[in-house]
Motif scaffolding. Structure first.
Motif, short mmCIF file in Angstrom:
data_model
loop_
_atom_site.label_atom_id
_atom_site.label_comp_id
_atom_site.label_asym_id
_atom_site.label_seq_id
_atom_site.Cartn_x
_atom_site.Cartn_y
_atom_site.Cartn_z
N THR A 66 11.38 22.61 -22.57
CA THR A 66 11.96 21.46 -23.25
C THR A 66 12.65 20.50 -22.29
OG1 THR A 66 12.36 22.99 -25.08
CG2 THR A 66 13.46 20.86 -25.22
N LYS A 67 13.16 21.02 -21.18
CA LYS A 67 13.99 20.20 -20.27
C LYS A 67 13.14 19.58 -19.16
CE LYS A 67 17.05 22.10 -22.93
NZ LYS A 67 17.60 21.43 -24.10
N SER A 79 21.30 16.35 -24.72
CA SER A 79 20.23 17.09 -24.05
C SER A 79 20.29 16.92 -22.53
CB SER A 79 18.88 16.64 -24.59
OG SER A 79 17.88 17.56 -24.22
N LEU A 80 19.27 17.40 -21.85
CA LEU A 80 19.22 17.28 -20.39
C LEU A 80 17.78 17.33 -19.92
CD1 LEU A 80 19.04 20.51 -18.69
CD2 LEU A 80 20.54 20.71 -20.64
N ILE A 88 9.37 20.29 -27.61
CA ILE A 88 10.12 21.53 -27.48
C ILE A 88 9.14 22.66 -27.19
CG2 ILE A 88 11.33 23.23 -28.93
CD1 ILE A 88 13.02 20.96 -30.01
N GLY A 89 9.50 23.55 -26.30
CA GLY A 89 8.63 24.69 -26.00
C GLY A 89 9.23 25.64 -25.01
N SER A 113 12.48 27.59 -20.54
CA SER A 113 12.39 26.56 -21.57
C SER A 113 11.58 25.42 -20.96
CB SER A 113 13.79 26.06 -21.94
OG SER A 113 13.67 24.86 -22.67
C1 LIG Z 1 17.55 22.25 -25.20
C2 LIG Z 1 17.39 21.58 -26.45
C3 LIG Z 1 16.74 22.22 -27.50
C4 LIG Z 1 16.25 23.63 -27.40
O1 LIG Z 1 15.20 23.77 -26.54
P1 LIG Z 1 14.87 25.20 -25.91
O2 LIG Z 1 13.44 25.10 -25.56
O3 LIG Z 1 15.17 26.24 -26.95
O4 LIG Z 1 15.74 25.34 -24.71
C5 LIG Z 1 16.58 21.52 -28.68
N1 LIG Z 1 17.06 20.26 -28.83
C6 LIG Z 1 17.69 19.63 -27.81
C7 LIG Z 1 18.19 18.23 -28.03
C8 LIG Z 1 17.88 20.27 -26.60
O5 LIG Z 1 18.52 19.63 -25.62
#
Ligand SMILES: *Cc1c(COP(=O)(O)O)cnc(C)c1O
Length: 194
Positions: free
Chosen positions: A9-10, A139-140, A19-20, A7
């Motif tokens: 995204t983090k 989130s993180l 997001i990706g 992911s």
């Molecule tokens: C982790 C997360 C997502 C999903 O992201 P992925 O790329 O699917 O891991 C979406 N919204 C939030 C707030 C998140 O923390």
């Protein structure tokens, strides 16, 4: 043939702005052939702005991770000695069950940790309400320190017995430690725990 699936995204993006995800493979022919074809057919493409945010964010991945992990270690040490705290779960503490394997496999123990407040549900709510700089968020992996109290937030609707079966207790707090000045983080935690 090895694949890595992430992911983005983090921590890779690092700023909570896009997001990706990525699939990386060592067989270039396969990746550029059948894998790319499936990828195109399924439409799993990033939009240009998220891709831009990711490519900007990833440039600072290494420096951010060093700071994230350094701050997390300081926070874990601070919480570990605090009278309001019953226990701390962090991979960088020698009493963590996976400490040995983590120190063999990883350069740093990450920036995620959790801890248990002695005062249970009320203490958890009070603590999270009193925070002034650290953000109440689920989130993180962002530059900001994010704090979550599962019993009153994400797992509010899960029956207590079921939550506790998975060690999500009333006083459990989850933290994604950010890259702010560690003094600011500790000062905020200290006043919220008082
Ligand atoms: C982790 C997360 C997502 C999903 O992201 P992925 O790329 O699917 O891991 C979406 N919204 C939030 C707030 C998140 O923390």
């Amino acid at each position: 043939m090895d694949y890595v699936f992430h992911s983005t995204t983090k921590f890779l993006n690092g700023h909570g702005t896009a997001i990706g995800g990525v699939l990386i493979g060592s067989d270039v022919e396969l990746m550029n052939g059948p894998v790319e074809k499936v990828h195109r057919l399924l439409g799993a493409n990033s939009n240009p702005f998220d891709a831009f945010m990711l490519t900007q964010g990833i440039k600072t991945l290494e420096v951010r991770m060093e700071r994230h992990c350094h701050n997390a270690m300081e926070v874990a040490g601070f919480l570990d000695g605090h009278q309001a705290v019953a226990s701390v779960n962090y991979l960088g503490l020698t009493d963590h069950p996976d400490f040995m394997i983590a120190s063999r496999q990883m350069k740093h123990p990450g920036a995620m940790l959790s801890f248990e407040l002695k005062g249970g549900l009320d203490a958890g709510k009070r603590f999270i309400d009193k925070l002034r700089m650290c953000l109440r968020a689920v989130s993180l992996g962002t530059t900001d320190t994010l704090v979550c109290h599962p019993a009153s937030m994400t797992h509010y609707s899960v029956p207590k017995e079921l939550r506790e079966k998975y060690d999500i207790t009333d006083g459990l707090i989850r933290m994604s430690v950010g890259i702010e000045s560690v003094t600011d983080i500790l000062t905020d935690l200290d006043q919220a725990l008082a």
